[in-house]
Design a protein around this motif. Sequence first.
Motif, PDB file in Angstrom:
ATOM      1  N   GLU A 497       0.806  -1.387   0.183  1.00  0.00           N
ATOM      2  CA  GLU A 497      -0.019  -0.031  -0.112  1.00  0.00           C
ATOM      3  C   GLU A 497       0.761   1.208   0.008  1.00  0.00           C
ATOM      4  N   SER A 498       1.885   1.278   1.020  1.00  0.00           N
ATOM      5  CA  SER A 498       2.761   2.464   0.822  1.00  0.00           C
ATOM      6  C   SER A 498       3.526   2.542  -0.297  1.00  0.00           C
ATOM      7  N   LEU A 499       4.101   1.489  -0.713  1.00  0.00           N
ATOM      8  CA  LEU A 499       4.878   1.627  -2.187  1.00  0.00           C
ATOM      9  C   LEU A 499       4.112   1.998  -3.291  1.00  0.00           C
ATOM     10  N   ALA A 500       2.761   1.595  -3.177  1.00  0.00           N
ATOM     11  CA  ALA A 500       1.796   2.031  -4.294  1.00  0.00           C
ATOM     12  C   ALA A 500       1.301   3.370  -4.402  1.00  0.00           C
ATOM     13  N   ALA A 501       1.218   3.921  -3.027  1.00  0.00           N
ATOM     14  CA  ALA A 501       0.965   5.447  -2.824  1.00  0.00           C
ATOM     15  C   ALA A 501       2.109   6.211  -3.518  1.00  0.00           C
ATOM     16  N   GLN A 502       3.176   5.774  -3.135  1.00  0.00           N
ATOM     17  CA  GLN A 502       4.623   6.460  -3.692  1.00  0.00           C
ATOM     18  C   GLN A 502       4.436   6.281  -5.325  1.00  0.00           C
ATOM     19  N   GLY A 503       4.376   5.166  -5.769  1.00  0.00           N
ATOM     20  CA  GLY A 503       4.315   5.111  -7.242  1.00  0.00           C
ATOM     21  C   GLY A 503       3.150   5.738  -7.791  1.00  0.00           C
ATOM     22  N   LEU A 504       1.920   6.028  -7.188  1.00  0.00           N
ATOM     23  CA  LEU A 504       1.310   7.023  -7.704  1.00  0.00           C
ATOM     24  C   LEU A 504       1.484   8.588  -8.113  1.00  0.00           C
ATOM     25  N   VAL A 505       2.324   8.915  -6.738  1.00  0.00           N
ATOM     26  CA  VAL A 505       2.872  10.302  -6.709  1.00  0.00           C
ATOM     27  C   VAL A 505       3.752  10.369  -7.610  1.00  0.00           C
ATOM     28  N   ILE A 506       4.646   9.411  -7.796  1.00  0.00           N
ATOM     29  CA  ILE A 506       5.766   9.517  -8.802  1.00  0.00           C
ATOM     30  C   ILE A 506       5.144   9.614 -10.470  1.00  0.00           C
ATOM     31  N   ALA A 507       4.229   8.808 -10.595  1.00  0.00           N
ATOM     32  CA  ALA A 507       3.409   8.686 -11.951  1.00  0.00           C
ATOM     33  C   ALA A 507       2.856  10.174 -12.189  1.00  0.00           C
ATOM     34  N   ILE A 508       2.194  10.745 -11.004  1.00  0.00           N
ATOM     35  CA  ILE A 508       1.531  12.093 -11.366  1.00  0.00           C
ATOM     36  C   ILE A 508       2.687  13.185 -11.585  1.00  0.00           C
ATOM     37  N   LEU A 509       3.638  13.069 -10.946  1.00  0.00           N
ATOM     38  CA  LEU A 509       4.720  14.042 -11.046  1.00  0.00           C
ATOM     39  C   LEU A 509       5.309  13.942 -12.497  1.00  0.00           C
ATOM     40  N   VAL A 510       5.386  12.517 -12.849  1.00  0.00           N
ATOM     41  CA  VAL A 510       6.074  12.284 -14.254  1.00  0.00           C
ATOM     42  C   VAL A 510       5.245  12.988 -15.297  1.00  0.00           C
ATOM     43  N   ILE A 511       3.850  12.605 -15.131  1.00  0.00           N
ATOM     44  CA  ILE A 511       2.911  13.133 -16.161  1.00  0.00           C
ATOM     45  C   ILE A 511       2.816  14.690 -16.183  1.00  0.00           C
ATOM     46  N   LEU A 512       2.875  15.329 -15.182  1.00  0.00           N
ATOM     47  CA  LEU A 512       2.810  16.579 -15.364  1.00  0.00           C
ATOM     48  C   LEU A 512       4.048  17.176 -15.804  1.00  0.00           C
ATOM     49  N   ALA A 513       5.368  16.603 -15.416  1.00  0.00           N
ATOM     50  CA  ALA A 513       6.487  17.139 -16.010  1.00  0.00           C
ATOM     51  C   ALA A 513       6.566  16.963 -17.426  1.00  0.00           C
ATOM     52  N   VAL A 514       5.923  15.785 -18.084  1.00  0.00           N
ATOM     53  CA  VAL A 514       5.746  15.689 -19.499  1.00  0.00           C
ATOM     54  C   VAL A 514       4.964  16.653 -20.018  1.00  0.00           C
ATOM     55  N   LEU A 515       3.858  16.836 -19.504  1.00  0.00           N
ATOM     56  CA  LEU A 515       2.980  17.928 -19.947  1.00  0.00           C
ATOM     57  C   LEU A 515       3.508  19.397 -19.989  1.00  0.00           C
ATOM     58  N   GLN A 516       4.418  19.621 -19.044  1.00  0.00           N
ATOM     59  CA  GLN A 516       4.941  20.976 -18.797  1.00  0.00           C
ATOM     60  C   GLN A 516       6.104  21.082 -19.767  1.00  0.00           C
ATOM     61  N   TYR A 517       6.692  19.911 -20.131  1.00  0.00           N
ATOM     62  CA  TYR A 517       7.579  19.948 -21.013  1.00  0.00           C
ATOM     63  C   TYR A 517       7.067  20.273 -22.590  1.00  0.00           C
TER      64      TYR A 517
END
Length: 535
Positions: A497-517
């Motif tokens: 559960e904790s690793l999945a939550a961190q994975g979700l946050v990482i995925a959101i950050l990566v998606i937002l970074a790609v959109l910003q790029y």
Amino acid sequence: MTVSVSRTTVTRVKPAGLAAAFVVLLLALLSMSSAPSFAAEKDWDSYVQEITEKVTQIPEQYADEDLAGVETSIRQAYYEVYQVSGLEAEIDHRLGEDRNDAFVSQLLSLRDLTQGGASQEEVQDATDETIEILETNVADLDAAPEVHDKWQRVATRSTDQVEASKQAYANGDYPGAANAARDAYLAHYEADGLEKATISYIGQSRVSEVESMFTQLRQNGRDGEISVDEFNAKADELIEALNADAQELDELTSSGELGWSGFWASFAILLREGAEALLVVAAVITYAMKAGRKDQIRGIVVGVIGALAVSIGLAFLFSKLTSSAATGFGQELIEGITGVLAVVMLIWVSNWILSKASGDRWQKYIEKTAGKGTASGGVLALASVAFLAVLREGAETILFFSPIIAASQTGGDHAKMWLGVGAAVVILATMFTLIWVFGVRLPMKAFFKWTSVLLGLLAVTIAGGAIKEFQDATLVRATLVDGVPEISWLGVYPTVESLAAQGLVIAILVILAVLQYRSANTSRQQADTAAAQTK
């Protein structure tokens, strides 16, 4: 018109002054933690006076036929003073269970007389006898020898619940086994302070190990999939760990002087708890200073001060509440909710700052907001991030310091404790200054990118810790993952559960970074096309 941010404007607010202000706030926080409510020795006479004031008004209330008032007076005398102050536990432990039972029975007898229509004289006599028993107990308590087994008593209460869990599991009552294991953690290990004392003197890694045992026992009890012998073996391992830690803590805190253990405990706690909050505050303050937005700095400082005030209030509240599963649950729940809110705000601000990484975008933003007191993603967002970051660590820091303060018996103990605080504050202030110096010297584009990355990493770290708090509060299941190490300072815990939550946050950050790029590339291409057309 071109609007620029000059170096002169940015450096009007000195980093040393900001660091000093933050240090003063930290010291104020810790000074509040040494309030009388956390004192090692209590003035039992003052509690006797409070109880007496409530009990002596009962005959008059009875004469006025105010039975509701009688109930209130008895409830307040017992629950709000006698029990919460620790006087009941102290009498029970040092004078014997029979002495405590005599007072409680007399108080209940007084209540029964008022409910049974007794005469005024009988009620008055019962009131006088109640007060007399209490005063005799406290007088004998003052003369009784001090018994240094505070933490062993907490461990015993916790292990009693673990034993109840074993019995329930053997009877096939799996929900009962899980609930008893839950109460062993929340009502005693957490709420009675054994967890925080262990963190203070033994270490965070030991607490993580014991908490994992609690979690596993609770879930094994709920699932009912292992044999009784296997369940008992896990329970006995937990009991052994609790008793070993309690014995070590009692030996350490009952000695004549703590020595340097108080220094290292206070140093490690403040450095560990303060570093994460300081990184967030330093990053957003540096951003505001580099942007020349003094209105944002004021908002951030207000956020920090507000968080410290709320932290002190929460710590005081938890210290006054009767130890119970609800108390432990409340602590974990508040920490978890605050963590989730901090993650959301960090993701938002990280993405907002990254969106300004393009020089053109930053210039347009400055032209649009120059002279304004507020801007989208500005004052409120940064103040909220600072508030949540400090609040998440503040109350916990005070509670971690309470066993150190309680165990500090000599002037040397207190001196070493505050020396540890001072050493940690120096390091935190140095970290703050280095972040500021590094930040203001970076080119604007690089500064935005690295600040965004830092806040994003902190969001990932806090996400793991927030889920763990919910797991400790039994709101989220904890599915262990073999082979994954626990790295608490990165918020990494070996559960799905904790690793999945961190994975979700990482995925959101990566998606937002790609959109910003992509957005930045599109803007740059449009700017190049417009420039070519004007030639």
